[in-house]
Every structure is written in C-alpha cells, then in structure tokens.
Design a protein around this motif. Structure first.
Motif, PDB file in Angstrom:
ATOM      1  N   PHE A  56       0.861  -1.193   0.000  1.00 26.16           N
ATOM      2  CA  PHE A  56       0.000   0.000   0.000  1.00 26.16           C
ATOM      3  C   PHE A  56       0.896   1.241   0.000  1.00 26.16           C
ATOM      4  O   PHE A  56       1.043   1.902   1.024  1.00 26.16           O
ATOM      5  CB  PHE A  56      -0.908   0.015   1.243  1.00 26.16           C
ATOM      6  CG  PHE A  56      -1.644  -1.272   1.462  1.00 26.16           C
ATOM      7  CD1 PHE A  56      -2.837  -1.520   0.819  1.00 26.16           C
ATOM      8  CD2 PHE A  56      -1.128  -2.246   2.321  1.00 26.16           C
ATOM      9  CE1 PHE A  56      -3.509  -2.714   1.025  1.00 26.16           C
ATOM     10  CE2 PHE A  56      -1.795  -3.439   2.524  1.00 26.16           C
ATOM     11  CZ  PHE A  56      -2.994  -3.676   1.868  1.00 26.16           C
ATOM     12  N   PRO A  57       1.527   1.574  -1.131  1.00 21.59           N
ATOM     13  CA  PRO A  57       2.555   2.632  -1.145  1.00 21.59           C
ATOM     14  C   PRO A  57       2.060   4.009  -0.702  1.00 21.59           C
ATOM     15  O   PRO A  57       2.849   4.795  -0.179  1.00 21.59           O
ATOM     16  CB  PRO A  57       3.003   2.676  -2.608  1.00 21.59           C
ATOM     17  CG  PRO A  57       2.529   1.419  -3.219  1.00 21.59           C
ATOM     18  CD  PRO A  57       1.381   0.929  -2.414  1.00 21.59           C
ATOM     19  N   ASP A  58       0.790   4.300  -0.896  1.00 29.67           N
ATOM     20  CA  ASP A  58       0.273   5.619  -0.511  1.00 29.67           C
ATOM     21  C   ASP A  58      -0.494   5.570   0.808  1.00 29.67           C
ATOM     22  O   ASP A  58      -1.264   6.478   1.119  1.00 29.67           O
ATOM     23  CB  ASP A  58      -0.616   6.197  -1.618  1.00 29.67           C
ATOM     24  CG  ASP A  58      -1.880   5.372  -1.863  1.00 29.67           C
ATOM     25  OD1 ASP A  58      -1.974   4.239  -1.347  1.00 29.67           O
ATOM     26  OD2 ASP A  58      -2.778   5.866  -2.580  1.00 29.67           O
ATOM     27  N   LEU A  59      -0.265   4.528   1.600  1.00 23.94           N
ATOM     28  CA  LEU A  59      -0.983   4.356   2.860  1.00 23.94           C
ATOM     29  C   LEU A  59      -0.842   5.598   3.730  1.00 23.94           C
ATOM     30  O   LEU A  59       0.263   6.099   3.932  1.00 23.94           O
ATOM     31  CB  LEU A  59      -0.435   3.134   3.599  1.00 23.94           C
ATOM     32  CG  LEU A  59      -1.251   2.607   4.783  1.00 23.94           C
ATOM     33  CD1 LEU A  59      -2.640   2.162   4.331  1.00 23.94           C
ATOM     34  CD2 LEU A  59      -0.518   1.430   5.422  1.00 23.94           C
ATOM     35  N   HIS A  60      -1.973   6.098   4.212  1.00 23.65           N
ATOM     36  CA  HIS A  60      -1.960   7.310   5.030  1.00 23.65           C
ATOM     37  C   HIS A  60      -2.736   7.064   6.323  1.00 23.65           C
ATOM     38  O   HIS A  60      -3.892   6.644   6.286  1.00 23.65           O
ATOM     39  CB  HIS A  60      -2.578   8.487   4.281  1.00 23.65           C
ATOM     40  CG  HIS A  60      -2.569   9.740   5.093  1.00 23.65           C
ATOM     41  ND1 HIS A  60      -1.424  10.496   5.271  1.00 23.65           N
ATOM     42  CD2 HIS A  60      -3.533  10.341   5.815  1.00 23.65           C
ATOM     43  CE1 HIS A  60      -1.711  11.520   6.056  1.00 23.65           C
ATOM     44  NE2 HIS A  60      -2.977  11.451   6.404  1.00 23.65           N
ATOM     45  N   PHE A  61      -2.074   7.324   7.435  1.00 21.56           N
ATOM     46  CA  PHE A  61      -2.680   7.180   8.753  1.00 21.56           C
ATOM     47  C   PHE A  61      -3.085   8.554   9.265  1.00 21.56           C
ATOM     48  O   PHE A  61      -2.317   9.505   9.167  1.00 21.56           O
ATOM     49  CB  PHE A  61      -1.685   6.560   9.739  1.00 21.56           C
ATOM     50  CG  PHE A  61      -1.398   5.115   9.472  1.00 21.56           C
ATOM     51  CD1 PHE A  61      -2.046   4.123  10.187  1.00 21.56           C
ATOM     52  CD2 PHE A  61      -0.484   4.745   8.499  1.00 21.56           C
ATOM     53  CE1 PHE A  61      -1.793   2.789   9.942  1.00 21.56           C
ATOM     54  CE2 PHE A  61      -0.220   3.416   8.237  1.00 21.56           C
ATOM     55  CZ  PHE A  61      -0.875   2.432   8.961  1.00 21.56           C
ATOM     56  N   SER A  62      -4.282   8.641   9.829  1.00 18.78           N
ATOM     57  CA  SER A  62      -4.738   9.884  10.464  1.00 18.78           C
ATOM     58  C   SER A  62      -5.418   9.522  11.778  1.00 18.78           C
ATOM     59  O   SER A  62      -5.985   8.433  11.924  1.00 18.78           O
ATOM     60  CB  SER A  62      -5.688  10.657   9.552  1.00 18.78           C
ATOM     61  OG  SER A  62      -6.804   9.859   9.204  1.00 18.78           O
TER      62      SER A  62
END
Length: 133
Positions: A56-62
C-alpha cells in the motif's frame, strides 16, 4: 513524539532513531501469524512498516480522536487509507483497490523514546477489502 510516530507510519523514517528505543518491542497479532516479537528496535520497526507500505505505497494514517496519555503510556486511535498495489498473500483484490481500516496503538515511553508497542487493528476489515478470506 506522537506526531513523529504518525509521520513514521506515513513513510517518513527520518525520526525513527530519535523516537524508538533500541529495546523497542512489539505486541501484535501479525497478518503472517507472528506475534510481533521479531520486530525489534528502530530498524526492525522501519522494516516492518516498509513491508506494509510495499503493498500500500500511498498508505496514510490519520488520528480519529485526540491521543490519550497517562503517565508513561499513550494511546492513539487511527484510520488508515491506501491503494492496494498487489502482492499481498492470498488477496484476490485487484491492484488499485482502495482500502480503509482502523486500529489503536498503545505505546510505552521510557527515557524519551518508545520502548513498547501494542497494536490492535481491524485486520478482518482489511482482509475483507482485499478479498483474502
């Protein structure tokens, strides 16, 4: 420190050595069946995060809510969203599939660094989206 932790999971490894103790240990039910005990120190954590981000290369955690902090422990509730790139064992989802899943990180701090990490993530939610069940 929690901002740097979030940036670490979002792919910025520059502060890993500054926030992760050499004695860092993980407690988690990993997708490969492991318990996290093989993930040690900053290098081990960065390797594990990099492996996750490969699928998941664009994985973004918020963060979903403000962190809870009590003494030498902190807990954060997060949402992760990313695009599946392929290569996840058993997944039948097509590359390009967007996934979203949630979890909670609980961290113990000693001498200004994270030394212990408990992960509770909704892997059922992730595996369902990847058609891996």
């Amino acid at each position: 420190m929690l901002d740097a932790w979030l940036r670490l999971w979002n792919g910025d490894y520059t502060q890993a050595e500054a926030i992760i103790s050499p004695d860092f240990t993980v407690h988690a039910a990993l997708l490969d069946g492991g318990d996290g005990s093989t993930v040690r120190g900053a290098d081990g954590l960065v390797a594990w995060i990099s492996q996750t981000r490969a699928a998941f290369p664009d994985l973004h955690f918020s963060l979903q809510i403000d962190p809870l902090i009590a003494g030498h422990r902190a807990s954060v509730r997060w949402t992760a969203t990313g695009t599946y790139a392929g290569g996840f064992p058993g997944a039948k989802a097509q590359p390009g599939t967007t996934v979203t899943f949630t979890g909670t990180d609980t961290l113990r701090i000693k001498d200004g660094k994270f030394v212990e990490y408990w992960l509770n993530s909704d892997t059922l939610q992730l595996l369902t989206q990847l058609h891996a069940l």
